[in-house]
Design a protein around this motif. Structure first.
Motif, mmCIF file in Angstrom:
data_model
loop_
_atom_site.group_PDB
_atom_site.id
_atom_site.type_symbol
_atom_site.label_atom_id
_atom_site.label_comp_id
_atom_site.label_asym_id
_atom_site.label_seq_id
_atom_site.Cartn_x
_atom_site.Cartn_y
_atom_site.Cartn_z
ATOM 1 N N UNK A 1 63.024 -41.967 15.198
ATOM 2 C CA UNK A 1 63.116 -42.057 16.659
ATOM 3 C C UNK A 1 63.070 -43.511 17.118
ATOM 4 N N UNK A 2 62.171 -44.281 16.532
ATOM 5 C CA UNK A 2 62.092 -45.705 16.876
ATOM 6 C C UNK A 2 63.390 -46.428 16.524
ATOM 7 N N UNK A 3 63.983 -46.051 15.401
ATOM 8 C CA UNK A 3 65.236 -46.671 14.977
ATOM 9 C C UNK A 3 66.367 -46.319 15.950
ATOM 10 N N UNK A 4 66.389 -45.081 16.391
ATOM 11 C CA UNK A 4 67.408 -44.686 17.377
ATOM 12 C C UNK A 4 67.232 -45.480 18.668
ATOM 13 N N UNK A 5 66.002 -45.663 19.110
ATOM 14 C CA UNK A 5 65.738 -46.468 20.305
ATOM 15 C C UNK A 5 66.168 -47.918 20.088
ATOM 16 N N UNK B 1 53.915 -63.518 10.209
ATOM 17 C CA UNK B 1 54.898 -63.659 11.280
ATOM 18 C C UNK B 1 56.283 -64.078 10.778
ATOM 19 N N UNK B 2 56.399 -64.342 9.494
ATOM 20 C CA UNK B 2 57.680 -64.774 8.935
ATOM 21 C C UNK B 2 58.521 -63.589 8.476
ATOM 22 N N UNK C 1 59.362 -55.442 18.531
ATOM 23 C CA UNK C 1 60.316 -56.518 18.831
ATOM 24 C C UNK C 1 60.651 -57.360 17.595
ATOM 25 N N UNK C 2 59.866 -57.236 16.528
ATOM 26 C CA UNK C 2 60.124 -58.002 15.297
ATOM 27 C C UNK C 2 60.777 -57.165 14.208
#
Length: 140
Positions: free
Chosen positions: A127-131, A61-62, A100-101
């Motif tokens: 695509x995720x990066x554009x979003x 999680x870090x 979200x991370x």
């Protein structure tokens, strides 16, 4: 100079009082050094050492964990022969990281690695990066 830096890091990494976080951070800096020097063989060696010896429950999680992913992606993109061994692991680990991370460099280095490996996952990451970018940048 190169040998003295490596020996200094090895002494630090072998210190009994170092926490897991300290040790992984030391490896991260050592790997970045080897990447900067173009010594992909040693960078790969230490990436594998981190992967094989780390209990990721302590750091998953870090930001430090994502830093390790970035390094693996960077090595893969620069030298597919050396980094190809890391790609499967790093790709699988990135898929476990909640959207979200994630952040810009993690996306861009992941995309570069996927493209270097001719993996169609690169298109999904793009695509995720554009979003991701649309969430933070306004269009005028």
């Amino acid at each position: 100079m190169k040998g003295s830096i490596r020996n200094s890091w090895k002494r630090f990494l072998l210190t009994e009082n170092s926490s897991t976080r300290d040790i992984i951070s030391g490896y991260k800096d050592l790997i970045r050094y080897y990447l900067h020097m173009g010594d992909y063989g040693n960078a790969l060696c230490f990436c594998k050492k981190v992967i094989e010896t780390t209990d990721y429950k302590q750091i998953r999680t870090l930001r430090l964990f994502k830093d390790i992913l970035e390094i693996c992606f960077e090595l893969t993109a620069r030298d597919t022969r050396a980094g190809g061994a890391l790609w499967s692991w790093a790709k699988a680990e990135l898929q476990k990281v909640p959207h979200s991370s994630r952040y810009g460099n993690l996306y861009t280095k992941g995309i570069a690695a996927a493209n270097a490996m001719n993996d169609p996952y690169g298109r999904q990451l793009e695509q995720e990066y554009e979003n991701f970018r649309r969430q933070f940048f306004c269009k005028f």
